[in-house]
Motif scaffolding. Structure first.
Motif, short mmCIF file in Angstrom:
data_model
loop_
_atom_site.label_atom_id
_atom_site.label_comp_id
_atom_site.label_asym_id
_atom_site.label_seq_id
_atom_site.Cartn_x
_atom_site.Cartn_y
_atom_site.Cartn_z
N ARG A 155 -0.88 39.81 9.29
CA ARG A 155 -0.97 41.00 10.16
C ARG A 155 -2.14 40.85 11.12
N GLY A 169 -0.48 38.57 3.29
CA GLY A 169 0.16 39.57 4.14
C GLY A 169 -0.85 40.19 5.11
N TRP A 170 -2.08 40.53 4.59
CA TRP A 170 -3.13 41.02 5.47
C TRP A 170 -3.51 39.98 6.52
N ARG A 228 0.58 45.16 0.68
CA ARG A 228 1.04 44.37 1.82
C ARG A 228 1.87 43.19 1.32
N GLU A 286 5.25 41.54 6.31
CA GLU A 286 4.31 41.30 7.41
C GLU A 286 4.82 40.23 8.36
#
Length: 382
Positions: free
Chosen positions: A297, A293-294, A255, A260
């Motif tokens: 999201r 990035g997670w 990710r 993202e």
């Protein structure tokens, strides 16, 4: 004598001991029966005494093999094991007293059985008992000191050898069990990773598909071109979601924070939410970039699903003190119950040594992820 282990087994820890393999292994030890057999068949004895010695020899072989081959479960003796062990021990003690000569070699057999079948402390007591039998029976039978010394040496060396074999066998069994448990835990962790990644990936993509579908429905009665554009976006998002699922299952997906943020901007724009991104400090290392990035999201997915906001801000900073990511919106502030997405994000951040704050703000909702500075080269688990 409360526990017995498998004697002369060659299978895995969960296999039934092979009696035929044990029989083959024990047959090599029958060489010591040469001495009493030589007394019987050399012509030294005849008549009734010879018949008694043949019967004794046969009875000992039967009792000994029955003891070795008696069924047992791991370390729990069956109802036959201990009586057979006792019967064979009595024969080993009595026969040398009755027949003398080569029968003094019988305690060597019981030394092997004790060393392989009993726990170390009881095995040592049994071996010491067999040494006493060699000395006592040898003196009663009139054996010379050299013969007694040779038998004592064999009792000692064979007991050490077979106790070592037994301990090695136990270590092998424990190692196989540990490997099996490690494999089970690895499989469980992989299932958890796949479930968590699929939730994070599909939650965002499917939310965007729903928004695009609703927008296409509203535009259907006005102009065909915007409808076609939204339907094309739906197809693109669905294909992307399929690729992401495949990559998540194989563990290859990484990710990227920039990707993202772009995805969040697109999803929020479709929901009518304006996104503002502010960054400060140096670029994030790869592991933190993937972790944040997670986080972006998950935050964008929650804003699209629940916030009913019109504005959203992402503030990112990284420096000597660590990294901080804050996502805030101006939507409806209400009771907060963490779902599986935020729970999974919290687990990821905790593995990196950081913390997650998710709470209603005065004018919306705020998600804050903080990861303190780490030792260089120390990876982040994502």
């Amino acid at each position: 004598m409360s526990r017995l282990t498998n004697v002369f087994t060659f299978g895995g820890p969960d296999e039934r001991p092979s009696r035929w393999r044990r029989l083959v292994g024990m047959s090599f030890g029958m060489v010591y029966l040469f001495y009493p057999a030589a007394d019987v068949f050399s012509g030294k004895v005849a008549g009734a005494r010879m018949a008694w010695e043949i019967a004794a020899l046969v009875s000992f072989v039967v009792a000994y093999l029955a003891t070795v081959l008696s069924p047992r479960d791991t370390e729990t003796p069956t109802r036959w094991t201990l009586p057979l062990l006792g019967l064979t021990t009595v024969m080993v003690v009595v026969y040398p007293l009755l027949f003398g000569g080569g029968w003094l070699a019988l305690p060597i057999y019981m030394t092997v059985v004790y060393a392989m079948a009993l726990p170390p402390r009881q095995a040592l007591l049994g071996v010491a008992g067999m040494a006493a039998v060699v000395i006592g029976d040898g003196l009663v039978a009139g054996a010379d000191g050299g013969t007694i010394s040779m038998l004592l040496l064999q009792v000692t060396t064979l007991s050490v050898l077979f106790m070592t074999v037994r301990n090695t066998r136990q270590l092998v069994v424990q190692l196989r069990k540990a490997q099996s448990e490690a494999a089970r835990l690895a499989a469980a962790d992989e299932r958890l990773r796949i479930a968590r990644d699929l939730h994070d990936l599909l939650g965002h993509s499917l939310s965007l598909i729903v928004l695009k579908s609703e927008l296409a429905g509203r535009l259907a009665g006005n102009d065909a071109e915007p409808v076609a554009r939204e339907v094309a976006d739906i197809e693109s998002v669905a294909r992307q979601a399929l690729v992401q699922v495949r990559e998540a299952v194989t563990g290859y997906r990484r990710r990227l924070l920039s990707e993202e943020i772009d995805g969040a901007r697109s999803a929020l724009a479709a929901a009518g939410v304006a996104l503002t991104v502010r960054t400060s400090g140096t670029p994030l290392p790869d592991d933190l970039d993937e972790l944040f990035g997670w986080a972006v999201r998950e935050a964008a997915t929650n804003v699209v699903r629940h916030a009913h906001a019109t504005r959203c801000e992402i503030n990112l900073s990284y420096g000597d003190a660590g990294a901080t990511l804050e996502v805030a919106d101006n939507g409806r502030a209400g009771p907060y119950l963490p779902g599986s997405g935020l729970t999974g994000l919290s687990e990821r951040v905790a593995a990196a040594g950081g913390s997650v704050e998710a709470e209603p703000a005065p004018s919306g909702f705020r998600l804050k992820v903080v990861v303190p500075s780490r030792v260089p080269g120390c990876p982040v688990a994502v």
